[in-house]
Design a protein around this motif. Structure first.
Motif, PDB file in Angstrom:
ATOM      1  N   ILE A 315       0.845  -1.204   0.000  1.00  0.00           N
ATOM      2  CA  ILE A 315       0.000   0.000   0.000  1.00  0.00           C
ATOM      3  C   ILE A 315       0.873   1.243   0.000  1.00  0.00           C
ATOM      4  O   ILE A 315       0.608   2.213  -0.725  1.00  0.00           O
ATOM      5  CB  ILE A 315      -0.939  -0.018   1.227  1.00  0.00           C
ATOM      6  CG1 ILE A 315      -1.949  -1.157   1.113  1.00  0.00           C
ATOM      7  CG2 ILE A 315      -1.662   1.320   1.370  1.00  0.00           C
ATOM      8  CD1 ILE A 315      -2.818  -1.333   2.344  1.00  0.00           C
ATOM      9  N   PHE A 316       1.936   1.230   0.807  1.00  0.00           N
ATOM     10  CA  PHE A 316       2.879   2.346   0.865  1.00  0.00           C
ATOM     11  C   PHE A 316       3.481   2.607  -0.513  1.00  0.00           C
ATOM     12  O   PHE A 316       3.614   3.756  -0.949  1.00  0.00           O
ATOM     13  CB  PHE A 316       3.971   2.001   1.882  1.00  0.00           C
ATOM     14  CG  PHE A 316       5.007   3.066   2.078  1.00  0.00           C
ATOM     15  CD1 PHE A 316       4.757   4.180   2.872  1.00  0.00           C
ATOM     16  CD2 PHE A 316       6.253   2.954   1.490  1.00  0.00           C
ATOM     17  CE1 PHE A 316       5.715   5.157   3.058  1.00  0.00           C
ATOM     18  CE2 PHE A 316       7.231   3.921   1.666  1.00  0.00           C
ATOM     19  CZ  PHE A 316       6.956   5.030   2.455  1.00  0.00           C
ATOM     20  N   ASP A 317       3.837   1.532  -1.229  1.00  0.00           N
ATOM     21  CA  ASP A 317       4.441   1.672  -2.556  1.00  0.00           C
ATOM     22  C   ASP A 317       3.448   2.211  -3.580  1.00  0.00           C
ATOM     23  O   ASP A 317       3.778   3.098  -4.385  1.00  0.00           O
ATOM     24  CB  ASP A 317       4.984   0.322  -3.027  1.00  0.00           C
ATOM     25  CG  ASP A 317       6.234  -0.098  -2.288  1.00  0.00           C
ATOM     26  OD1 ASP A 317       6.929   0.786  -1.751  1.00  0.00           O
ATOM     27  OD2 ASP A 317       6.531  -1.308  -2.252  1.00  0.00           O
ATOM     28  N   VAL A 318       2.222   1.683  -3.553  1.00  0.00           N
ATOM     29  CA  VAL A 318       1.231   2.105  -4.544  1.00  0.00           C
ATOM     30  C   VAL A 318       0.860   3.572  -4.351  1.00  0.00           C
ATOM     31  O   VAL A 318       0.847   4.364  -5.320  1.00  0.00           O
ATOM     32  CB  VAL A 318      -0.030   1.217  -4.449  1.00  0.00           C
ATOM     33  CG1 VAL A 318      -1.159   1.795  -5.305  1.00  0.00           C
ATOM     34  CG2 VAL A 318       0.281  -0.202  -4.877  1.00  0.00           C
ATOM     35  N   VAL A 319       0.587   3.967  -3.116  1.00  0.00           N
ATOM     36  CA  VAL A 319       0.216   5.357  -2.846  1.00  0.00           C
ATOM     37  C   VAL A 319       1.389   6.282  -3.146  1.00  0.00           C
ATOM     38  O   VAL A 319       1.230   7.329  -3.796  1.00  0.00           O
ATOM     39  CB  VAL A 319      -0.241   5.514  -1.380  1.00  0.00           C
ATOM     40  CG1 VAL A 319      -0.497   6.980  -1.057  1.00  0.00           C
ATOM     41  CG2 VAL A 319      -1.504   4.701  -1.129  1.00  0.00           C
ATOM     42  N   GLY A 320       2.582   5.905  -2.686  1.00  0.00           N
ATOM     43  CA  GLY A 320       3.748   6.757  -2.890  1.00  0.00           C
ATOM     44  C   GLY A 320       4.113   6.922  -4.353  1.00  0.00           C
ATOM     45  O   GLY A 320       4.358   8.034  -4.827  1.00  0.00           O
ATOM     46  N   SER A 321       4.142   5.812  -5.109  1.00  0.00           N
ATOM     47  CA  SER A 321       4.505   5.905  -6.527  1.00  0.00           C
ATOM     48  C   SER A 321       3.443   6.647  -7.319  1.00  0.00           C
ATOM     49  O   SER A 321       3.757   7.410  -8.242  1.00  0.00           O
ATOM     50  CB  SER A 321       4.721   4.506  -7.109  1.00  0.00           C
ATOM     51  OG  SER A 321       3.546   3.726  -7.010  1.00  0.00           O
ATOM     52  N   GLY A 322       2.167   6.445  -6.970  1.00  0.00           N
ATOM     53  CA  GLY A 322       1.106   7.163  -7.670  1.00  0.00           C
ATOM     54  C   GLY A 322       1.202   8.665  -7.487  1.00  0.00           C
ATOM     55  O   GLY A 322       1.074   9.437  -8.460  1.00  0.00           O
TER      56      GLY A 322
END
Length: 506
Positions: A315-322
């Protein structure tokens, strides 16, 4: 008095081995050190805390007089002289609380979050004591002064400690404020510990000698450390040396009774005892010391690779990269335009990489090399300046003019945000290796594939291409075993500094 040496994520890699001592080093007498490094560090901490609390008191007195500003945040009160009269006493009380809570102990600062926790606990405790005391005796303590004083003061103390830590670590690297230590143990462990302390010079330990139960022949050293005595005869050694601490590794003393007697002896001499267990590359968060029947059992918790933590990281990766893809879209457009105008070639470079569990994926980057870079690489094989399986070359002729700028500031890696969003990579993790690099892996190196590769990681914030292959592997293995969401956030913050500075990027 004794404690375990916190290596700050450092491990022990290899053994330097015995080498011949330089001319003039055969003497076993170590020079006197002079002023104790701990005393200097404590003085600097007290001075910094005093300055920050004084600034907070002055700011509280000044801002309290701005009644209109206080009213805007819901604080209305009558002005009086009482806050000005008690400000020095409250400042002194706060300093005493920092001392009482151990926040000014130089032996437990400089690494990890313990120092900040002690500062925060002492500050909140002082505020609670003053607030409750003022209510109990019905004093006229200004609410505006109270809120501003402790609010600004706590923030300044934390910022000041961070700045002081950075300054002291830089001083350590330059050879100042160091603690002189002896390393006791077997030949192998003296080599290992000395190597770590030299490599991590920011920790501030200067190895001035070794204590070995089986000293080498006269004129030889252990990994560059001169043996000055036997661990069982510490008292005799300390009569002719001036050290701040003794680091006890495995094999230093035969039994617990000897350790206890040595601890009593060192305590009377104000010399710190540091014990290094046979554990390396394990973060403090995974260690739990539980005394059992007088034995300090060290429990090592499992790495945070269970399903709930993996979901949180994803979740951290998806939100951050988005968010980064949206915020950096103007930059990516400008970079793409610059590449096209430079040599009219393709904007993106797609390369096969190896991800978690050995799965292959296409890694995207902005093209920073000439279009026939792979063919040119065959001719440059003999010019490899790297070590291990990596190819490195500071003046790589394949890199274009625009590519040098992109690499210096890591702009060429922005398209990897697409890989992160798709799940092939993570924002933070080990460097994504090439298939040919993985084919050359030996021993424990393959363990770095247990987690997703990252756009940035410990290797990025620790020197990038300036690191040796061994140090790159060490950092990647440490991350694979000890990652956490908090650590990922800290690495991302440090990445900004590393990218802006451009150190180790080529």
């Amino acid at each position: 008095m004794s404690h375990t040496l916190d290596q700050g994520g450092s491990d022990v890699l290899g053994v330097l081995g015995r080498t011949s001592a330089p001319a003039g080093t055969a003497s076993t007498t170590v020079p006197r050190a002079g002023t104790n490094a701990f005393v200097k560090t404590r003085a600097a901490m007290i001075a910094a805390d005093t300055m920050m609390i004084s600034i907070a008191a002055l700011a509280a007195l000044v801002l309290r007089s701005q009644t209109q500003w206080l009213a805007s945040i819901g604080v209305t009160e009558q002005l009086g002289d009482f806050p000005r009269e008690v400000a020095p006493q409250l400042s002194l009380l706060w300093l005493l609380a920092l001392w009482a809570f151990g926040a000014q102990s130089p032996r437990r600062t400089g690494v990890g979050s313990w120092e900040y926790q002690r500062v925060l606990t002492a500050s909140l405790g002082t505020a609670a004591f003053v607030g409750i005391g003022a209510y109990m005796v019905q004093t006229e303590l200004s609410r505006g002064f109270f809120v501003i004083f402790f609010g600004i003061g706590t923030t300044l103390l934390l910022v000041g400690r961070l700045a002081l830590r950075r300054a002291i670590q830089r001083a350590h690297v330059r050879g100042h404020f160091r603690s002189r230590v002896l390393v006791a143990g077997t030949d192998r462990h003296i080599d290992d510990v000395a190597r770590v302390l030299r490599r991590e010079s920011w920790l501030g330990y200067e190895v001035v000698g070794g204590l070995s139960p089986t000293p080498p022949p006269s004129g030889e050293t252990l990994g560059g450390v001169e043996v000055v005595g036997d661990p069982s005869a510490v008292s005799a050694v300390l009569e002719r040396t001036d050290v701040d601490a003794i680091v006890f590794a495995d094999g230093a003393l035969p039994c617990a009774d000897d350790f206890r007697r040595t601890a009593w002896d060192l305590e009377s001499r104000n010399v710190q005892m540091i014990v290094v267990p046979s554990l390396s590359d394990i973060s403090r968060q995974r260690l739990d010391v539980r005394p059992v029947a007088g034995l300090p059992f060290v429990h090592v918790e499992r790495p945070q690779r269970d399903l709930p933590m993996r979901v949180c990281k994803r979740i951290f990766d998806v939100v951050g990269s988005g968010l980064l893809l949206l915020l950096l879209s103007p930059v990516t457009l400008l970079v793409a335009l610059a590449i096209v105008l430079d040599d009219r070639g393709p904007v993106l470079f797609r390369q096969r990489r190896v991800g978690i569990a050995g799965q292959h994926f296409d890694c995207f980057k902005f093209r920073s090399m000439c279009q026939d870079a792979d063919a040119v690489l065959q001719r440059l094989a003999e010019s490899n300046e790297g070590s291990g399986v990596l190819f490195k070359m500071k003046a790589d002729p394949r890199i274009t003019r625009v590519g040098r700028v992109l690499r210096r500031y890591s702009l060429d890696e922005l398209p990897q945000l697409l890989n992160v969003f798709a799940g092939h990579m993570s924002l933070v993790g080990p460097r994504p290796p090439l298939p040919r690099e993985v084919d050359a892996y030996e021993g424990d190196i393959v363990q770095r594939l247990r987690v997703r590769p990252g756009m940035t990681g410990l290797w990025q914030v620790s020197g990038r291409s300036d690191l040796s292959w061994e140090d790159t592997v060490r950092l990647d293995l440490y991350y694979a075993d000890n990652w956490s969401i908090t650590q990922d956030a800290m690495i991302l913050l440090r990445t900004v500094k590393a990218v802006v500075g451009g150190r180790g990027a080529y």
